[in-house]
Design a protein around this motif. Sequence first.
Motif, PDB file in Angstrom:
ATOM      1  N   GLY A   1       0.793  -1.225   0.000  1.00 46.00           N
ATOM      2  CA  GLY A   1       0.000   0.000   0.000  1.00 46.00           C
ATOM      3  C   GLY A   1       0.821   1.268   0.000  1.00 46.00           C
ATOM      4  N   GLY A   2       2.142   1.158  -0.162  1.00 49.00           N
ATOM      5  CA  GLY A   2       2.997   2.334  -0.149  1.00 49.00           C
ATOM      6  C   GLY A   2       3.442   2.748   1.238  1.00 49.00           C
ATOM      7  N   GLU A   3       3.286   1.850   2.215  1.00 50.72           N
ATOM      8  CA  GLU A   3       3.671   2.166   3.591  1.00 50.72           C
ATOM      9  C   GLU A   3       5.184   2.377   3.698  1.00 50.72           C
ATOM     10  OE1 GLU A   3       0.034  -0.533   3.645  1.00 50.72           O
ATOM     11  OE2 GLU A   3       2.016  -0.598   2.689  1.00 50.72           O
ATOM     12  N   ARG A   4       5.587   3.210   4.671  1.00 57.86           N
ATOM     13  CA  ARG A   4       7.019   3.354   4.935  1.00 57.86           C
ATOM     14  C   ARG A   4       7.566   2.086   5.575  1.00 57.86           C
ATOM     15  NH1 ARG A   4       9.446   8.218   5.565  1.00 57.86           N
ATOM     16  NH2 ARG A   4      11.358   6.984   5.641  1.00 57.86           N
ATOM     17  N   LEU A   5       6.766   1.435   6.406  1.00 57.34           N
ATOM     18  CA  LEU A   5       7.176   0.157   7.004  1.00 57.34           C
ATOM     19  C   LEU A   5       6.685  -0.957   6.093  1.00 57.34           C
ATOM     20  CD1 LEU A   5       8.524  -1.383   9.289  1.00 57.34           C
ATOM     21  CD2 LEU A   5       6.332  -1.396  10.494  1.00 57.34           C
ATOM     22  N   MET A   6       7.555  -1.404   5.209  1.00 60.80           N
ATOM     23  CA  MET A   6       7.165  -2.408   4.223  1.00 60.80           C
ATOM     24  C   MET A   6       8.389  -3.220   3.839  1.00 60.80           C
ATOM     25  SD  MET A   6       4.499  -3.441   2.523  1.00 60.80           S
ATOM     26  CE  MET A   6       4.461  -4.965   1.576  1.00 60.80           C
ATOM     27  N   MET A   7       8.236  -4.526   3.767  1.00 56.30           N
ATOM     28  CA  MET A   7       9.302  -5.395   3.285  1.00 56.30           C
ATOM     29  C   MET A   7       9.252  -5.412   1.762  1.00 56.30           C
ATOM     30  SD  MET A   7      11.831  -7.450   3.382  1.00 56.30           S
ATOM     31  CE  MET A   7      12.124  -7.942   5.081  1.00 56.30           C
ATOM     32  N   LEU A   8      10.264  -4.847   1.126  1.00 55.44           N
ATOM     33  CA  LEU A   8      10.292  -4.751  -0.329  1.00 55.44           C
ATOM     34  C   LEU A   8      11.328  -5.675  -0.965  1.00 55.44           C
ATOM     35  CD1 LEU A   8      10.065  -0.860  -0.714  1.00 55.44           C
ATOM     36  CD2 LEU A   8       8.236  -2.533  -1.020  1.00 55.44           C
ATOM     37  N   ASP A   9      12.086  -6.397  -0.149  1.00 59.22           N
ATOM     38  CA  ASP A   9      13.205  -7.183  -0.675  1.00 59.22           C
ATOM     39  C   ASP A   9      12.855  -8.622  -1.010  1.00 59.22           C
ATOM     40  OD1 ASP A   9      14.803  -4.949  -0.287  1.00 59.22           O
ATOM     41  OD2 ASP A   9      15.341  -5.546   1.743  1.00 59.22           O
ATOM     42  N   HIS A  10      11.761  -9.156  -0.459  1.00 59.33           N
ATOM     43  CA  HIS A  10      11.408 -10.548  -0.729  1.00 59.33           C
ATOM     44  C   HIS A  10      10.834 -10.677  -2.141  1.00 59.33           C
ATOM     45  CE1 HIS A  10      12.250 -11.212   3.324  1.00 59.33           C
ATOM     46  NE2 HIS A  10      11.107 -11.661   3.784  1.00 59.33           N
ATOM     47  N   PRO A  11      11.389 -11.518  -2.996  1.00 58.61           N
ATOM     48  CA  PRO A  11      10.771 -11.763  -4.304  1.00 58.61           C
ATOM     49  C   PRO A  11       9.438 -12.492  -4.148  1.00 58.61           C
ATOM     50  CG  PRO A  11      13.074 -12.504  -4.243  1.00 58.61           C
ATOM     51  CD  PRO A  11      12.655 -12.247  -2.830  1.00 58.61           C
ATOM     52  N   HIS A  12       8.425 -12.036  -4.881  1.00 57.19           N
ATOM     53  CA  HIS A  12       7.109 -12.671  -4.865  1.00 57.19           C
ATOM     54  C   HIS A  12       6.726 -13.105  -6.276  1.00 57.19           C
ATOM     55  CE1 HIS A  12       6.811 -10.923  -0.859  1.00 57.19           C
ATOM     56  NE2 HIS A  12       5.763 -11.681  -0.659  1.00 57.19           N
ATOM     57  N   ASP A  13       5.795 -14.040  -6.355  1.00 60.56           N
ATOM     58  CA  ASP A  13       5.356 -14.517  -7.667  1.00 60.56           C
ATOM     59  C   ASP A  13       4.504 -13.478  -8.387  1.00 60.56           C
ATOM     60  OD1 ASP A  13       6.237 -17.518  -7.724  1.00 60.56           O
ATOM     61  OD2 ASP A  13       5.466 -17.139  -5.712  1.00 60.56           O
ATOM     62  N   ILE A  14       3.678 -12.784  -7.634  1.00 61.89           N
ATOM     63  CA  ILE A  14       2.907 -11.646  -8.153  1.00 61.89           C
ATOM     64  C   ILE A  14       3.027 -10.530  -7.130  1.00 61.89           C
ATOM     65  CG2 ILE A  14       0.631 -10.789  -8.868  1.00 61.89           C
ATOM     66  CD1 ILE A  14      -0.162 -13.715  -9.403  1.00 61.89           C
ATOM     67  N   TRP A  15       3.421  -9.338  -7.555  1.00 65.29           N
ATOM     68  CA  TRP A  15       3.461  -8.217  -6.622  1.00 65.29           C
ATOM     69  C   TRP A  15       2.651  -7.040  -7.169  1.00 65.29           C
ATOM     70  CZ3 TRP A  15       5.169  -3.610  -8.432  1.00 65.29           C
ATOM     71  CH2 TRP A  15       6.120  -3.582  -9.456  1.00 65.29           C
ATOM     72  N   CYS A  16       2.027  -6.317  -6.254  1.00 61.51           N
ATOM     73  CA  CYS A  16       1.207  -5.157  -6.585  1.00 61.51           C
ATOM     74  C   CYS A  16       1.572  -4.030  -5.622  1.00 61.51           C
ATOM     75  CB  CYS A  16      -0.281  -5.468  -6.455  1.00 61.51           C
ATOM     76  SG  CYS A  16      -0.792  -6.970  -7.301  1.00 61.51           S
TER      77      CYS A  16
ATOM     78  N   LEU B   1       2.171  -3.381 -11.150  1.00 67.46           N
ATOM     79  CA  LEU B   1       2.118  -4.847 -11.150  1.00 67.46           C
ATOM     80  C   LEU B   1       3.418  -5.420 -11.680  1.00 67.46           C
ATOM     81  CD1 LEU B   1       0.376  -7.582 -11.187  1.00 67.46           C
ATOM     82  CD2 LEU B   1      -0.076  -6.996 -13.576  1.00 67.46           C
ATOM     83  N   GLY B   2       3.868  -6.508 -11.062  1.00 68.78           N
ATOM     84  CA  GLY B   2       5.031  -7.222 -11.561  1.00 68.78           C
ATOM     85  C   GLY B   2       4.936  -8.704 -11.261  1.00 68.78           C
ATOM     86  N   LEU B   3       5.775  -9.478 -11.907  1.00 68.14           N
ATOM     87  CA  LEU B   3       5.807 -10.931 -11.736  1.00 68.14           C
ATOM     88  C   LEU B   3       7.219 -11.370 -11.360  1.00 68.14           C
ATOM     89  CD1 LEU B   3       3.792 -12.028 -14.927  1.00 68.14           C
ATOM     90  CD2 LEU B   3       2.901 -11.634 -12.622  1.00 68.14           C
ATOM     91  N   ALA B   4       7.298 -12.322 -10.427  1.00 66.05           N
ATOM     92  CA  ALA B   4       8.560 -12.958 -10.055  1.00 66.05           C
ATOM     93  C   ALA B   4       9.616 -11.934  -9.662  1.00 66.05           C
ATOM     94  CB  ALA B   4       9.066 -13.843 -11.195  1.00 66.05           C
ATOM     95  N   GLY B   5       9.308 -11.110  -8.679  1.00 61.97           N
ATOM     96  CA  GLY B   5      10.276 -10.119  -8.239  1.00 61.97           C
ATOM     97  C   GLY B   5       9.737  -9.235  -7.139  1.00 61.97           C
ATOM     98  N   CYS B   6      10.203  -7.977  -7.118  1.00 59.33           N
ATOM     99  CA  CYS B   6       9.852  -7.015  -6.079  1.00 59.33           C
ATOM    100  C   CYS B   6       9.559  -5.660  -6.734  1.00 59.33           C
ATOM    101  CB  CYS B   6      10.991  -6.810  -5.080  1.00 59.33           C
ATOM    102  SG  CYS B   6      12.039  -8.224  -4.763  1.00 59.33           S
ATOM    103  N   PRO B   7       8.865  -4.778  -6.041  1.00 55.24           N
ATOM    104  CA  PRO B   7       8.663  -3.422  -6.565  1.00 55.24           C
ATOM    105  C   PRO B   7      10.004  -2.732  -6.776  1.00 55.24           C
ATOM    106  CG  PRO B   7       7.173  -3.842  -4.727  1.00 55.24           C
ATOM    107  CD  PRO B   7       8.142  -4.990  -4.778  1.00 55.24           C
TER     108      PRO B   7
END
Length: 465
Positions: free
Chosen positions: A154-169, A184-190
């Motif tokens: 959701g754009g939070e300052r407290l957010m884990m952005l390093d874990h690769p995910h299969d679908i990320w939004c 939107l992305g696939l197999a990765g991180c924002p």
Amino acid sequence: MNQAFHSSNAFPLRPSACPGLLRIVPALDGGICRVKLQRGELSATQALAIADAIDEHASGIVDLTNRANLQLRGVKRGHENALIAALLGAALGPRDAAHAHADDVRNVMTSPAAGCDAHALYDTTALAAELLSLLQSDARCAALSPKFALLLDGGERLMMLDHPHDIWCSALHPRDHAEPMFALGLAGCPPVLEGHPAALAAVPASELVALTRALLHTFLDLAAPDHTRMRDLLAKQSVESVLARAERESGVRLLRGQSIQSWRREPADASRRFGAWQQRDAHRDKQRWHIGGQPALGRVNSATLRRLALLTKEQGATLRMTPWQSVLLTDIGTANLDATLQTLDALGLATTTDNPLTRVIACAGSTGCVKSLADTKADAVKLAARLPDNTRVHLSGCPRSCAAAQCAPFTMLAAQNGRYDLYHTHDPRESTGFGRLLARGLTIDEAADLLNASAAPPFDEPFDA
């Protein structure tokens, strides 16, 4: 050592090495039961139920995981069914326990401060519930791997952005669009830094669930039997073909273009998992705070869990786990800040970044895992005593890297009891392997000497890289 236990034949489970609530997997120190939490949240009643259950049926130890879940260790042989029944009775299993596979696929990561982070662009609480409902109710999702995971940011300052995910939004800034949108992305991180793989497209928040369903179905339609993750499919299919098929199935029109390609997600701040931070509240006269603390190496015992439950109840708060293996209490009133922080400190939870144990992660080690070549938990404590500032280290007992979902700045890979190979990565975008080998067969003291000697450019890594 490969037999899994579940409560009855009414709950048939797919073969898997991953523990779950209904799949208790044996380990050196007893069975492992993984409890998946919705948005990392645990009610006071549920926390007390877990504490009672692990005292009676397990070792009294809980590990917080890097997916904001709980791992109950040392489940006693012959107690598996009783533990499962106690957890289901506390509403800690899938929405419908008659469908056992629903437990495997409840993998939606959000910010631990979702709904209250003052910097969020979008409150993901309702959307996360819809995505979880989709995963549990869509019969086709039962075929997904227990590791298949979604990220809802959701754009939070407290957010884990390093874990690769299969679908990320990831939420886009509302001023740039007429309606709330998600990149939107696939197999990765924002993407945060230049050079990160860019977002593929954007989708309206109102159509995100429909598109996600179509992406899941597309994956299941196209994936070979040995394709468990989205990255496996994308090694054989083009990204565009996957997106085009999902667009056709969902009827959702994706937004593409240079503005999406050039978008970068605002950096997160992992230090906000410590101490007190003001929440976003509707009424300033009722200001609330979230307060975080991290147990040593992400492990708590039943007594600590009971005290956290009592604290949560006393303060009218919400208890949430974080993907940094820490806890967050939300909705704390201003008058209760000092008392809450003091309680966390008394429980041995670090509430500031000063404690070097907050910069070390370690797997279960040789006391709990037959594959581990070293007692990583004990060695991590020794290393932390000599760890230089702003240096983060992952100790792994074997190459499986169970404790870290992404490549750490420094990794110590056990070579034999008490000795490690030391690796370093300069590039925070690296998500596979351990990086460049610096030295082999180091003792803890030798590793500490090398880390201290290297704690200057170009080796220095920012705490919140």
